[in-house]
Design a protein around this motif. Structure first.
Motif, PDB file in Angstrom:
ATOM      1  N   TYR B  18      -5.953 -45.566  93.705  1.00 34.73           N
ATOM      2  CA  TYR B  18      -5.892 -46.963  92.627  1.00 34.73           C
ATOM      3  C   TYR B  18      -7.153 -47.509  92.346  1.00 34.73           C
ATOM      4  O   TYR B  18      -7.230 -47.804  91.446  1.00 34.73           O
ATOM      5  N   ASP B  19      -7.836 -47.741  93.411  1.00 34.35           N
ATOM      6  CA  ASP B  19      -9.151 -48.472  93.330  1.00 34.35           C
ATOM      7  C   ASP B  19     -10.169 -47.672  92.028  1.00 34.35           C
ATOM      8  O   ASP B  19     -10.661 -48.373  91.206  1.00 34.35           O
ATOM      9  N   VAL B  22      -8.690 -48.330  88.513  1.00 33.26           N
ATOM     10  CA  VAL B  22      -8.748 -49.775  88.070  1.00 33.26           C
ATOM     11  C   VAL B  22     -10.227 -50.195  87.575  1.00 33.26           C
ATOM     12  O   VAL B  22     -10.500 -50.247  86.540  1.00 33.26           O
ATOM     13  N   ARG B  23     -11.128 -49.382  88.438  1.00 33.15           N
ATOM     14  CA  ARG B  23     -12.369 -49.612  88.304  1.00 33.15           C
ATOM     15  C   ARG B  23     -12.779 -48.599  86.870  1.00 33.15           C
ATOM     16  O   ARG B  23     -13.550 -49.313  85.886  1.00 33.15           O
ATOM     17  N   ALA B  26     -11.174 -50.430  84.030  1.00 35.27           N
ATOM     18  CA  ALA B  26     -11.690 -51.848  83.803  1.00 35.27           C
ATOM     19  C   ALA B  26     -13.311 -51.531  82.873  1.00 35.27           C
ATOM     20  O   ALA B  26     -13.398 -52.248  81.953  1.00 35.27           O
ATOM     21  N   LEU B 118     -19.419 -41.257  81.739  1.00 39.47           N
ATOM     22  CA  LEU B 118     -20.206 -41.760  82.906  1.00 39.47           C
ATOM     23  C   LEU B 118     -19.142 -42.637  83.475  1.00 39.47           C
ATOM     24  O   LEU B 118     -19.266 -42.480  84.966  1.00 39.47           O
ATOM     25  N   ARG B 121     -17.205 -40.189  85.961  1.00 43.15           N
ATOM     26  CA  ARG B 121     -18.057 -39.512  86.922  1.00 43.15           C
ATOM     27  C   ARG B 121     -18.262 -40.583  88.273  1.00 43.15           C
ATOM     28  O   ARG B 121     -18.212 -40.428  89.321  1.00 43.15           O
ATOM     29  N   TYR B 122     -18.812 -41.886  87.708  1.00 44.48           N
ATOM     30  CA  TYR B 122     -19.237 -42.639  88.555  1.00 44.48           C
ATOM     31  C   TYR B 122     -17.948 -43.792  89.194  1.00 44.48           C
ATOM     32  O   TYR B 122     -17.986 -44.139  90.322  1.00 44.48           O
ATOM     33  N   TYR B 123     -17.178 -44.066  88.428  1.00 46.37           N
ATOM     34  CA  TYR B 123     -16.074 -45.110  88.764  1.00 46.37           C
ATOM     35  C   TYR B 123     -14.773 -44.170  89.232  1.00 46.37           C
ATOM     36  O   TYR B 123     -14.043 -44.676  90.106  1.00 46.37           O
ATOM     37  N   ASP B 125     -15.136 -41.027  90.230  1.00 40.89           N
ATOM     38  CA  ASP B 125     -15.620 -39.989  91.331  1.00 40.89           C
ATOM     39  C   ASP B 125     -14.946 -38.558  91.039  1.00 40.89           C
ATOM     40  O   ASP B 125     -14.519 -38.042  91.936  1.00 40.89           O
ATOM     41  N   ASP B 127     -15.275 -34.742  89.452  1.00 41.39           N
ATOM     42  CA  ASP B 127     -16.224 -33.540  89.288  1.00 41.39           C
ATOM     43  C   ASP B 127     -16.205 -33.331  87.883  1.00 41.39           C
ATOM     44  O   ASP B 127     -15.232 -33.744  87.125  1.00 41.39           O
ATOM     45  N   TYR B 128     -17.240 -32.346  87.444  1.00 41.06           N
ATOM     46  CA  TYR B 128     -17.204 -32.035  86.161  1.00 41.06           C
ATOM     47  C   TYR B 128     -15.847 -31.463  85.364  1.00 41.06           C
ATOM     48  O   TYR B 128     -15.421 -31.648  84.234  1.00 41.06           O
TER      49      TYR B 128
END
Lengths: 245, 164
Positions: B18-19, B22-23, B26, B118, B121-123, B125, B127-128
Protein backbone atom coordinates in the motif's frame (compact mmCIF):
# COMPACT_ATOMS: atom_id res chain seq x y z
CA UNK A 1 21.89 -5.23 -13.50
CA UNK A 2 19.72 -2.89 -11.52
CA UNK A 3 20.89 0.69 -11.61
CA UNK A 4 19.89 2.17 -8.25
CA UNK A 5 21.27 5.44 -6.94
CA UNK A 6 21.19 5.51 -3.13
CA UNK A 7 21.77 9.26 -2.91
CA UNK A 8 18.95 9.93 -5.30
CA UNK A 9 16.74 7.46 -3.43
CA UNK A 10 17.31 9.31 -0.14
CA UNK A 11 16.59 12.67 -1.77
CA UNK A 12 13.37 11.35 -3.30
CA UNK A 13 12.38 9.79 0.04
CA UNK A 14 12.64 13.20 1.68
CA UNK A 15 10.04 14.54 -0.72
CA UNK A 16 7.66 11.61 -0.28
CA UNK A 17 8.46 9.81 2.93
CA UNK A 18 7.71 6.18 3.60
CA UNK A 19 5.12 4.82 5.99
CA UNK A 20 2.84 7.84 6.06
CA UNK A 21 -0.16 6.05 4.62
CA UNK A 22 -2.68 3.73 6.19
CA UNK A 23 -4.55 1.25 4.02
CA UNK A 24 -8.34 1.14 4.07
CA UNK A 25 -9.26 -2.22 2.60
CA UNK A 26 -12.74 -2.06 4.11
CA UNK A 27 -13.42 1.21 2.30
CA UNK A 28 -12.16 -0.22 -0.97
CA UNK A 29 -14.41 -3.26 -0.62
CA UNK A 30 -17.44 -1.13 0.24
CA UNK A 31 -16.97 1.08 -2.80
CA UNK A 32 -16.28 -1.90 -5.04
CA UNK A 33 -19.54 -3.44 -3.93
CA UNK A 34 -21.69 -0.36 -4.43
CA UNK A 35 -21.85 -0.37 -8.19
CA UNK A 36 -22.73 -3.90 -9.12
CA UNK A 37 -25.89 -4.62 -7.24
CA UNK A 38 -25.10 -6.44 -4.06
CA UNK A 39 -27.77 -9.05 -4.52
CA UNK A 40 -28.24 -11.99 -2.25
CA UNK A 41 -31.03 -14.50 -2.46
CA UNK A 42 -32.38 -15.93 0.80
CA UNK A 43 -32.17 -19.40 -0.70
CA UNK A 44 -28.76 -19.37 -2.24
CA UNK A 45 -26.75 -16.28 -1.44
CA UNK A 46 -23.55 -17.24 -3.17
CA UNK A 47 -25.24 -18.35 -6.33
CA UNK A 48 -27.33 -15.24 -6.68
CA UNK A 49 -24.36 -13.05 -5.96
CA UNK A 50 -22.52 -14.80 -8.78
CA UNK A 51 -25.53 -14.33 -11.01
CA UNK A 52 -25.58 -10.63 -10.46
CA UNK A 53 -21.85 -10.43 -10.77
CA UNK A 54 -22.38 -11.94 -14.19
CA UNK A 55 -25.26 -9.59 -14.70
CA UNK A 56 -22.92 -6.71 -14.10
CA UNK A 57 -19.83 -8.22 -15.58
CA UNK A 58 -18.37 -4.88 -16.54
CA UNK A 59 -18.95 -2.42 -13.77
CA UNK A 60 -16.86 0.71 -13.57
CA UNK A 61 -16.88 3.34 -10.89
CA UNK A 62 -14.88 6.25 -12.13
CA UNK A 63 -14.36 9.66 -10.55
CA UNK A 64 -15.94 12.22 -12.79
CA UNK A 65 -12.72 14.16 -13.06
CA UNK A 66 -11.39 11.31 -15.13
CA UNK A 67 -14.06 11.47 -17.79
CA UNK A 68 -12.62 12.07 -21.18
CA UNK A 69 -13.29 15.19 -23.16
CA UNK A 70 -13.84 14.80 -26.87
CA UNK A 71 -13.76 11.03 -26.81
CA UNK A 72 -17.49 10.42 -26.87
CA UNK A 73 -19.03 8.61 -23.96
CA UNK A 74 -16.94 8.36 -20.85
CA UNK A 75 -17.08 4.56 -20.65
CA UNK A 76 -15.24 4.14 -23.94
CA UNK A 77 -12.20 5.87 -22.49
CA UNK A 78 -12.31 4.32 -19.03
CA UNK A 79 -9.29 2.37 -17.69
CA UNK A 80 -10.88 -0.91 -18.71
CA UNK A 81 -12.57 -0.70 -22.06
CA UNK A 82 -16.32 -1.05 -22.19
CA UNK A 83 -17.83 -3.62 -24.58
CA UNK A 84 -18.25 -2.44 -28.15
CA UNK A 85 -21.80 -1.29 -28.92
CA UNK A 86 -24.02 -2.67 -31.62
CA UNK A 87 -25.87 0.44 -32.71
CA UNK A 88 -25.97 3.75 -30.90
CA UNK A 89 -25.63 4.59 -27.24
CA UNK A 90 -29.15 5.66 -26.32
CA UNK A 91 -30.09 8.21 -23.69
CA UNK A 92 -32.81 6.42 -21.74
CA UNK A 93 -33.61 9.26 -19.38
CA UNK A 94 -32.00 12.33 -17.89
CA UNK A 95 -32.83 14.71 -15.11
CA UNK A 96 -31.53 16.87 -12.32
CA UNK A 97 -31.08 15.74 -8.73
CA UNK A 98 -30.45 18.46 -6.15
CA UNK A 99 -29.06 20.68 -8.87
CA UNK A 100 -26.88 17.93 -10.31
CA UNK A 101 -27.77 16.75 -13.83
CA UNK A 102 -27.68 13.01 -14.47
CA UNK A 103 -28.15 10.80 -17.50
CA UNK A 104 -29.00 7.11 -17.82
CA UNK A 105 -27.78 5.57 -21.07
CA UNK A 106 -27.94 2.08 -22.55
CA UNK A 107 -26.57 0.23 -25.53
CA UNK A 108 -26.63 -3.26 -26.96
CA UNK A 109 -23.54 -5.37 -27.52
CA UNK A 110 -22.92 -8.46 -29.58
CA UNK A 111 -21.57 -10.58 -26.73
CA UNK A 112 -22.21 -8.81 -23.42
CA UNK A 113 -25.94 -8.26 -23.64
CA UNK A 114 -27.17 -4.85 -22.60
CA UNK A 115 -24.93 -2.20 -21.05
CA UNK A 116 -26.45 0.43 -18.81
CA UNK A 117 -24.59 3.48 -17.54
CA UNK A 118 -25.26 6.24 -15.05
CA UNK A 119 -23.38 9.50 -15.23
CA UNK A 120 -24.40 12.12 -12.70
CA UNK A 121 -23.60 15.69 -13.62
CA UNK A 122 -23.23 14.89 -17.31
CA UNK A 123 -24.82 16.85 -20.12
CA UNK A 124 -27.18 14.94 -22.37
CA UNK A 125 -26.88 17.28 -25.30
CA UNK A 126 -23.17 16.72 -25.76
CA UNK A 127 -22.19 13.09 -25.22
CA UNK A 128 -18.54 14.00 -24.89
CA UNK A 129 -19.13 16.69 -22.30
CA UNK A 130 -17.27 16.39 -19.08
CA UNK A 131 -19.01 16.73 -15.73
CA UNK A 132 -17.58 19.31 -13.42
CA UNK A 133 -17.49 17.80 -9.98
CA UNK A 134 -15.06 15.28 -8.56
CA UNK A 135 -17.33 14.08 -5.81
CA UNK A 136 -19.61 12.06 -8.06
CA UNK A 137 -19.08 8.72 -9.66
CA UNK A 138 -20.26 7.02 -12.78
CA UNK A 139 -21.14 3.38 -13.23
CA UNK A 140 -21.43 1.10 -16.22
CA UNK A 141 -22.98 -2.34 -15.90
CA UNK A 142 -23.19 -4.90 -18.68
CA UNK A 143 -24.62 -8.34 -19.18
CA UNK A 144 -27.85 -8.09 -17.19
CA UNK A 145 -29.92 -11.20 -17.81
CA UNK A 146 -33.34 -9.58 -17.99
CA UNK A 147 -36.29 -11.34 -19.65
CA UNK A 148 -36.68 -10.22 -23.23
CA UNK A 149 -32.99 -9.85 -23.90
CA UNK A 150 -31.31 -12.37 -26.20
CA UNK A 151 -29.67 -15.25 -24.32
CA UNK A 152 -30.95 -13.96 -20.98
CA UNK A 153 -32.00 -17.47 -20.00
CA UNK A 154 -28.50 -18.74 -20.65
CA UNK A 155 -27.17 -16.91 -17.59
CA UNK A 156 -26.97 -18.96 -14.38
CA UNK A 157 -30.03 -18.09 -12.33
CA UNK A 158 -31.47 -16.00 -15.16
CA UNK A 159 -33.46 -14.53 -16.58
CA UNK A 160 -34.48 -11.87 -14.07
CA UNK A 161 -37.39 -9.48 -14.11
CA UNK A 162 -35.08 -6.54 -13.56
CA UNK A 163 -31.50 -5.43 -13.18
CA UNK A 164 -30.15 -2.25 -11.71
CA UNK A 165 -27.19 0.02 -11.17
CA UNK A 166 -26.68 2.57 -8.44
CA UNK A 167 -24.73 5.75 -8.68
CA UNK A 168 -23.78 8.33 -6.08
CA UNK A 169 -23.46 12.02 -6.80
CA UNK A 170 -23.11 15.20 -4.83
CA UNK A 171 -26.86 15.62 -4.78
CA UNK A 172 -27.84 12.14 -3.68
CA UNK A 173 -28.03 8.67 -5.11
CA UNK A 174 -29.72 7.25 -8.16
CA UNK A 175 -30.89 3.76 -8.92
CA UNK A 176 -32.20 2.53 -12.23
CA UNK A 177 -32.02 -0.17 -14.83
CA UNK A 178 -33.85 -2.40 -17.29
CA UNK A 179 -36.90 -4.50 -16.48
CA UNK A 180 -38.90 -7.10 -18.36
CA UNK A 181 -41.75 -5.63 -20.38
CA UNK A 182 -44.38 -7.06 -17.98
CA UNK A 183 -42.99 -5.10 -15.05
CA UNK A 184 -45.22 -2.07 -14.45
CA UNK A 185 -43.66 -0.71 -11.29
CA UNK A 186 -40.51 -1.10 -9.25
CA UNK A 187 -40.56 -0.79 -5.48
CA UNK A 188 -37.35 0.28 -3.78
CA UNK A 189 -37.13 -0.71 -0.14
CA UNK A 190 -34.77 1.47 1.86
CA UNK A 191 -33.21 0.82 5.25
CA UNK A 192 -34.77 4.07 6.46
CA UNK A 193 -37.96 5.73 5.32
CA UNK A 194 -40.91 4.35 3.45
CA UNK A 195 -40.53 2.28 0.28
CA UNK A 196 -40.37 4.18 -2.95
CA UNK A 197 -42.47 2.95 -5.88
CA UNK A 198 -41.85 4.19 -9.40
CA UNK A 199 -43.52 3.39 -12.72
CA UNK A 200 -41.51 1.78 -15.44
CA UNK A 201 -41.41 3.18 -18.96
CA UNK A 202 -40.78 1.63 -22.35
CA UNK A 203 -37.22 1.58 -23.62
CA UNK A 204 -36.51 4.18 -26.32
CA UNK A 205 -37.22 2.76 -29.77
CA UNK A 206 -33.62 3.43 -30.77
CA UNK A 207 -32.52 0.74 -28.36
CA UNK A 208 -34.53 -1.86 -30.28
CA UNK A 209 -35.09 -4.01 -27.19
CA UNK A 210 -38.44 -5.20 -25.74
CA UNK A 211 -37.71 -3.80 -22.32
CA UNK A 212 -38.88 -1.26 -19.82
CA UNK A 213 -36.70 0.88 -17.59
CA UNK A 214 -37.03 2.44 -14.18
CA UNK A 215 -35.18 5.29 -12.53
CA UNK A 216 -35.48 6.56 -8.98
CA UNK A 217 -33.81 9.38 -7.15
CA UNK A 218 -32.77 8.60 -3.63
CA UNK A 219 -31.70 10.94 -0.89
CA UNK A 220 -28.04 11.34 -0.02
CA UNK A 221 -27.06 8.48 2.26
CA UNK A 222 -30.09 6.36 1.41
CA UNK A 223 -29.31 2.67 1.51
CA UNK A 224 -31.32 0.33 -0.67
CA UNK A 225 -32.32 -2.91 0.99
CA UNK A 226 -34.29 -4.56 -1.79
CA UNK A 227 -35.73 -3.91 -5.22
CA UNK A 228 -39.03 -5.48 -6.27
CA UNK A 229 -40.54 -5.90 -9.71
CA UNK A 230 -44.36 -5.52 -9.69
CA UNK A 231 -46.84 -6.33 -12.42
CA UNK A 232 -49.96 -4.35 -13.37
CA UNK A 233 -51.96 -5.78 -10.47
CA UNK A 234 -49.27 -5.02 -7.92
CA UNK A 235 -48.16 -8.64 -7.66
CA UNK A 236 -44.48 -9.09 -6.85
CA UNK A 237 -42.74 -10.78 -9.75
CA UNK A 238 -39.28 -10.81 -8.23
CA UNK A 239 -37.45 -9.42 -5.25
CA UNK A 240 -33.75 -8.70 -5.34
CA UNK A 241 -32.36 -8.28 -1.85
CA UNK A 242 -29.22 -6.23 -1.47
CA UNK A 243 -26.65 -7.13 1.11
CA UNK A 244 -25.24 -4.51 3.41
CA UNK A 245 -21.53 -4.04 2.89
CA UNK B 1 -8.18 -19.01 -10.77
CA UNK B 2 -11.49 -18.26 -9.05
CA UNK B 3 -12.77 -14.76 -8.41
CA UNK B 4 -12.43 -15.12 -4.66
CA UNK B 5 -8.87 -16.35 -4.99
CA UNK B 6 -8.16 -13.25 -7.03
CA UNK B 7 -9.79 -11.10 -4.39
CA UNK B 8 -7.54 -12.64 -1.75
CA UNK B 9 -4.50 -11.98 -3.92
CA UNK B 10 -5.56 -8.39 -4.54
CA UNK B 11 -6.04 -7.83 -0.81
CA UNK B 12 -2.64 -9.33 -0.07
CA UNK B 13 -0.92 -7.04 -2.59
CA UNK B 14 -2.90 -4.03 -1.36
CA UNK B 15 -1.93 -4.53 2.28
CA UNK B 16 1.67 -5.47 1.55
CA UNK B 17 2.42 -2.74 -0.98
CA UNK B 18 0.00 0.00 0.00
CA UNK B 19 2.65 2.52 0.98
CA UNK B 20 4.54 2.01 -2.29
CA UNK B 21 1.34 2.33 -4.30
CA UNK B 22 0.39 5.60 -2.62
CA UNK B 23 3.86 7.10 -2.90
CA UNK B 24 4.07 6.21 -6.57
CA UNK B 25 0.54 7.38 -7.31
CA UNK B 26 1.16 10.62 -5.44
CA UNK B 27 4.33 11.19 -7.44
CA UNK B 28 2.50 10.57 -10.71
CA UNK B 29 -0.53 12.64 -9.74
CA UNK B 30 1.70 15.32 -8.22
CA UNK B 31 -0.49 15.41 -5.15
CA UNK B 32 -0.45 13.35 -1.99
CA UNK B 33 -4.21 13.52 -1.66
CA UNK B 34 -4.78 12.62 -5.30
CA UNK B 35 -2.34 9.73 -4.86
CA UNK B 36 -4.37 8.24 -2.04
CA UNK B 37 -7.58 8.69 -4.02
CA UNK B 38 -6.01 7.18 -7.13
CA UNK B 39 -4.97 4.05 -5.25
CA UNK B 40 -8.41 3.72 -3.71
CA UNK B 41 -10.12 4.08 -7.08
CA UNK B 42 -7.66 1.74 -8.74
CA UNK B 43 -8.35 -1.07 -6.29
CA UNK B 44 -12.10 -0.53 -6.54
CA UNK B 45 -11.72 -0.91 -10.30
CA UNK B 46 -9.41 -3.91 -9.90
CA UNK B 47 -11.85 -5.73 -7.63
CA UNK B 48 -14.70 -5.14 -10.03
CA UNK B 49 -12.66 -6.28 -13.00
CA UNK B 50 -10.63 -9.04 -11.43
CA UNK B 51 -12.17 -11.46 -13.92
CA UNK B 52 -10.27 -9.62 -16.67
CA UNK B 53 -6.91 -10.56 -15.13
CA UNK B 54 -5.84 -13.37 -17.40
CA UNK B 55 -2.87 -14.62 -15.45
CA UNK B 56 -0.31 -13.50 -18.01
CA UNK B 57 2.17 -11.85 -15.67
CA UNK B 58 1.84 -11.39 -11.94
CA UNK B 59 -1.30 -9.94 -10.43
CA UNK B 60 0.91 -7.34 -8.76
CA UNK B 61 2.09 -6.06 -12.15
CA UNK B 62 -1.53 -5.95 -13.31
CA UNK B 63 -2.45 -3.94 -10.21
CA UNK B 64 0.44 -1.56 -10.81
CA UNK B 65 -0.92 -0.92 -14.30
CA UNK B 66 -4.33 -0.09 -12.92
CA UNK B 67 -2.83 2.20 -10.26
CA UNK B 68 -0.58 4.08 -12.69
CA UNK B 69 -3.51 4.68 -15.05
CA UNK B 70 -5.65 5.90 -12.19
CA UNK B 71 -2.90 8.22 -10.96
CA UNK B 72 -2.13 9.57 -14.42
CA UNK B 73 -5.69 10.75 -14.74
CA UNK B 74 -5.35 12.75 -11.59
CA UNK B 75 -2.07 14.37 -12.38
CA UNK B 76 -1.84 18.00 -11.53
CA UNK B 77 0.87 19.42 -13.68
CA UNK B 78 1.18 23.01 -12.62
CA UNK B 79 1.80 24.71 -9.32
CA UNK B 80 0.74 28.09 -10.72
CA UNK B 81 -2.76 29.22 -9.96
CA UNK B 82 -3.44 26.94 -7.04
CA UNK B 83 -4.17 27.96 -3.48
CA UNK B 84 -1.64 27.97 -0.66
CA UNK B 85 -3.14 24.78 0.72
CA UNK B 86 -2.82 23.15 -2.68
CA UNK B 87 0.82 24.22 -2.97
CA UNK B 88 1.60 22.28 0.18
CA UNK B 89 0.06 19.22 -1.43
CA UNK B 90 1.98 19.58 -4.68
CA UNK B 91 5.19 17.54 -4.88
CA UNK B 92 6.91 18.62 -8.09
CA UNK B 93 7.23 22.20 -9.28
CA UNK B 94 8.06 23.71 -12.65
CA UNK B 95 9.92 26.73 -11.35
CA UNK B 96 12.34 27.09 -8.48
CA UNK B 97 10.86 28.39 -5.22
CA UNK B 98 14.13 28.22 -3.31
CA UNK B 99 17.41 26.37 -3.59
CA UNK B 100 15.99 23.17 -2.05
CA UNK B 101 13.58 22.88 -4.93
CA UNK B 102 16.26 21.91 -7.44
CA UNK B 103 15.35 18.24 -7.32
CA UNK B 104 11.64 19.04 -7.49
CA UNK B 105 12.24 21.12 -10.60
CA UNK B 106 14.55 18.47 -12.01
CA UNK B 107 11.96 15.72 -11.73
CA UNK B 108 9.37 17.90 -13.40
CA UNK B 109 11.77 18.68 -16.24
CA UNK B 110 12.23 14.98 -17.11
CA UNK B 111 10.38 13.62 -20.12
CA UNK B 112 7.08 12.09 -18.95
CA UNK B 113 8.14 8.51 -19.63
CA UNK B 114 11.40 8.87 -17.72
CA UNK B 115 9.49 10.40 -14.85
CA UNK B 116 7.06 7.48 -14.74
CA UNK B 117 9.87 4.91 -14.85
CA UNK B 118 11.70 6.78 -12.10
CA UNK B 119 8.64 6.78 -9.84
CA UNK B 120 8.03 3.08 -10.38
CA UNK B 121 11.67 2.33 -9.65
CA UNK B 122 12.20 4.50 -6.58
CA UNK B 123 8.76 4.86 -5.01
CA UNK B 124 7.36 1.56 -6.22
CA UNK B 125 10.60 -0.38 -5.58
CA UNK B 126 9.96 -2.32 -8.78
CA UNK B 127 12.64 -4.11 -10.77
CA UNK B 128 13.17 -3.47 -14.46
CA UNK B 129 11.24 -6.51 -15.60
CA UNK B 130 8.16 -5.56 -13.60
CA UNK B 131 8.41 -1.94 -14.72
CA UNK B 132 8.53 -3.19 -18.30
CA UNK B 133 5.37 -5.23 -17.74
CA UNK B 134 3.58 -2.33 -16.09
CA UNK B 135 4.47 0.24 -18.72
CA UNK B 136 4.66 -1.93 -21.84
CA UNK B 137 8.20 -0.72 -22.48
CA UNK B 138 11.06 -3.10 -23.35
CA UNK B 139 13.30 -4.04 -20.42
CA UNK B 140 16.33 -2.60 -22.20
CA UNK B 141 14.53 0.66 -22.77
CA UNK B 142 13.57 0.83 -19.10
CA UNK B 143 17.25 0.57 -18.18
CA UNK B 144 18.35 3.18 -20.69
CA UNK B 145 15.62 5.64 -19.78
CA UNK B 146 16.24 5.24 -16.06
CA UNK B 147 19.95 5.72 -16.57
CA UNK B 148 19.28 8.98 -18.41
CA UNK B 149 16.82 10.17 -15.77
CA UNK B 150 19.25 9.48 -12.96
CA UNK B 151 22.05 11.26 -14.77
CA UNK B 152 19.84 14.35 -15.15
CA UNK B 153 18.77 14.31 -11.54
CA UNK B 154 22.31 13.89 -10.24
CA UNK B 155 23.06 17.23 -11.84
CA UNK B 156 20.27 18.84 -9.86
CA UNK B 157 21.47 17.18 -6.66
CA UNK B 158 24.99 18.47 -7.32
CA UNK B 159 23.53 21.96 -7.68
CA UNK B 160 21.90 21.65 -4.27
CA UNK B 161 25.23 20.57 -2.76
CA UNK B 162 27.02 23.41 -4.53
CA UNK B 163 24.55 26.02 -3.25
CA UNK B 164 24.71 24.61 0.27
Amino acid sequence: MLDYDETLARALDELLSRGDHRPDWGGVLRDAQRGWGRIISPRSPRRRLATLAAGAAIALLIPLTSLAVGEHWWFFSSPIAAPTPVGDVVVVRSGVLEGTPWVLTAYRTSDQGLCVAFAPNASTSEPESTPTTNSSSTVLSCGASVSGLPHADAQPGGPHELGFVESASTGGEMIGGPTAADVAQVKIVRTAGSPLTVDTFAAPAALDAPLHFFVAELGAGDTVQAVQALDNSGQVLETLTISTP
Amino acid sequence: MSRDTRLDLIEDVYRRRYDAFVRTAAAIANSREAGRDAVHDAFVTAIRHRHTYRGDGTIEAWLWRVVTRSASKRRQAKVEGVSTDDVQDVIWVESRLDVDDDLRVGVMSLPPRQRLLLFLRYYGDLDYRTIARVTGVQVGTVGAELHAAQRSLRRYLEEVTHHA
